[in-house]
Design a protein around this motif. Structure first.
Motif, PDB file in Angstrom:
ATOM      1  N   ARG A  31       0.811  -1.222   0.000  1.00 12.32           N
ATOM      2  CA  ARG A  31       0.000   0.000   0.000  1.00 12.32           C
ATOM      3  C   ARG A  31       0.843   1.271   0.000  1.00 12.32           C
ATOM      4  O   ARG A  31       0.299   2.365   0.036  1.00 12.32           O
ATOM      5  CB  ARG A  31      -0.938   0.006   1.215  1.00 12.32           C
ATOM      6  N   ALA A  44      -6.781   2.012   6.349  1.00 14.37           N
ATOM      7  CA  ALA A  44      -6.925   1.218   5.126  1.00 14.37           C
ATOM      8  C   ALA A  44      -6.957  -0.282   5.410  1.00 14.37           C
ATOM      9  O   ALA A  44      -7.661  -1.030   4.730  1.00 14.37           O
ATOM     10  CB  ALA A  44      -5.792   1.538   4.158  1.00 14.37           C
ATOM     11  N   ARG A 119      -7.554  -8.710   1.927  1.00 11.38           N
ATOM     12  CA  ARG A 119      -7.797  -7.350   1.452  1.00 11.38           C
ATOM     13  C   ARG A 119      -8.930  -7.320   0.431  1.00 11.38           C
ATOM     14  O   ARG A 119      -9.798  -6.455   0.470  1.00 11.38           O
ATOM     15  CB  ARG A 119      -6.518  -6.776   0.830  1.00 11.38           C
ATOM     16  N   ILE A 120      -8.937  -8.304  -0.486  1.00  7.96           N
ATOM     17  CA  ILE A 120      -9.996  -8.375  -1.491  1.00  7.96           C
ATOM     18  C   ILE A 120     -11.350  -8.551  -0.805  1.00  7.96           C
ATOM     19  O   ILE A 120     -12.341  -7.909  -1.179  1.00  7.96           O
ATOM     20  CB  ILE A 120      -9.737  -9.527  -2.477  1.00  7.96           C
ATOM     21  N   ARG A 122     -12.246  -7.630   2.262  1.00  8.34           N
ATOM     22  CA  ARG A 122     -12.639  -6.375   2.909  1.00  8.34           C
ATOM     23  C   ARG A 122     -13.133  -5.357   1.887  1.00  8.34           C
ATOM     24  O   ARG A 122     -14.173  -4.724   2.064  1.00  8.34           O
ATOM     25  CB  ARG A 122     -11.465  -5.785   3.697  1.00  8.34           C
ATOM     26  N   ASP A 123     -12.367  -5.206   0.794  1.00  9.48           N
ATOM     27  CA  ASP A 123     -12.745  -4.232  -0.237  1.00  9.48           C
ATOM     28  C   ASP A 123     -14.081  -4.600  -0.879  1.00  9.48           C
ATOM     29  O   ASP A 123     -14.915  -3.733  -1.152  1.00  9.48           O
ATOM     30  CB  ASP A 123     -11.656  -4.151  -1.313  1.00  9.48           C
ATOM     31  N   VAL A 126     -17.039  -3.579   1.272  1.00  7.89           N
ATOM     32  CA  VAL A 126     -17.284  -2.135   1.191  1.00  7.89           C
ATOM     33  C   VAL A 126     -18.000  -1.801  -0.113  1.00  7.89           C
ATOM     34  O   VAL A 126     -18.964  -1.028  -0.143  1.00  7.89           O
ATOM     35  CB  VAL A 126     -15.957  -1.353   1.297  1.00  7.89           C
ATOM     36  N   LEU A 127     -17.544  -2.403  -1.218  1.00 10.64           N
ATOM     37  CA  LEU A 127     -18.145  -2.119  -2.523  1.00 10.64           C
ATOM     38  C   LEU A 127     -19.563  -2.671  -2.618  1.00 10.64           C
ATOM     39  O   LEU A 127     -20.422  -2.074  -3.279  1.00 10.64           O
ATOM     40  CB  LEU A 127     -17.269  -2.701  -3.636  1.00 10.64           C
ATOM     41  N   SER A 139     -16.470  -4.049 -12.013  1.00  8.75           N
ATOM     42  CA  SER A 139     -15.487  -5.004 -11.501  1.00  8.75           C
ATOM     43  C   SER A 139     -15.393  -6.186 -12.465  1.00  8.75           C
ATOM     44  O   SER A 139     -16.249  -6.357 -13.328  1.00  8.75           O
ATOM     45  CB  SER A 139     -15.882  -5.490 -10.096  1.00  8.75           C
ATOM     46  N   TYR A 182      -8.055   1.562 -10.127  1.00 11.34           N
ATOM     47  CA  TYR A 182      -8.613   0.214 -10.001  1.00 11.34           C
ATOM     48  C   TYR A 182      -7.548  -0.698  -9.413  1.00 11.34           C
ATOM     49  O   TYR A 182      -6.376  -0.625  -9.788  1.00 11.34           O
ATOM     50  CB  TYR A 182      -9.061  -0.331 -11.362  1.00 11.34           C
ATOM     51  N   GLN A 183      -7.964  -1.539  -8.490  1.00  9.62           N
ATOM     52  CA  GLN A 183      -7.044  -2.489  -7.873  1.00  9.62           C
ATOM     53  C   GLN A 183      -6.994  -3.743  -8.733  1.00  9.62           C
ATOM     54  O   GLN A 183      -8.027  -4.310  -9.068  1.00  9.62           O
ATOM     55  CB  GLN A 183      -7.525  -2.840  -6.460  1.00  9.62           C
TER      56      GLN A 183
END
Length: 199
Positions: A31, A44, A119-120, A122-123, A126-127, A139, A182-183
């Motif tokens: 990050r 984060a 992390r994916i 968690r993200d 949120v999305l 996505s 974009y991740q």
């Protein structure tokens, strides 16, 4: 303030190699391609600033992150850190037995895989909340399997895979820093069979 981040850095010291094995430190490094403070990183990754700050100092001590400036936030002065590179490769010249280097590489990759998966998740949660509020969330997911017959084939596949992704990212990278980022997370690993054994 922002300094040049290397695309790839070869890790040659045991201290740096051991730091990369820690999943939280690997997450922090991933990050820090742009400057951030301990407080920002803590928000984060949903952790406490004191713990993140401890790991930042450990990463700084072994030379994997550097201080790149400060920022005034209310009555506090936050130190900004940045990683020295985007990706890290363990050198064959670590003066460890080859078996130990191979094991560290495997453990480091698996630790990063676990961290990336968390992390994916968690993200994505949120999305999903934003999507529930009628917000459009573009996505994509790619999921495939390949059978690789030897260590040499696996190594060649990963090298070409990384190079193709790098070329693709460069081709479509927007010049405008204001564009929404974009991740992109890509992973290669042996598929576990039923019972936990690898296929």
């Amino acid at each position: 303030m922002e300094q040049q981040v290397l695309e790839t850095y070869t890790v040659e010291s045991p201290e740096q190699a051991m730091a990369l094995l820690n999943p939280l430190r690997a997450e922090i490094l991933s990050r820090l391609t742009e400057p951030a403070s301990a407080a920002e990183l803590a928000r984060a990754i949903n952790d406490i600033p004191q713990r993140v700050n401890y790991h930042l100092k450990a990463l700084e001590k072994v030379g994997l992150v550097r201080r790149v400036g400060t920022r005034q936030v209310r009555n506090l002065v936050e130190v900004l850190y940045q990683a020295i590179a985007r990706t890290y490769i363990l050198s064959e010249t670590l003066n460890w037995p080859k078996e130990a280097v191979d094991r560290i590489k495997d453990q480091g990759s698996l630790s990063h895989l676990v961290t990336a998966a968390e992390r994916i998740k968690r993200d994505a949660l949120v999305l999903l909340e934003k999507s529930d509020q009628q917000e459009e969330i573009p996505s994509a997911t790619v999921d495939t399997q390949i059978r690789l017959g030897s260590r040499e084939q696996r190594s060649a596949f990963v090298q070409e895979y990384v190079e193709l992704v790098r070329q693709l990212a460069e081709k479509y990278q927007a010049d405008d820093a204001g564009e929404e980022p974009y991740q992109v997370v890509l992973a290669v690993y042996p598929k576990p069979a039923q019972g936990g054994e690898e296929e």
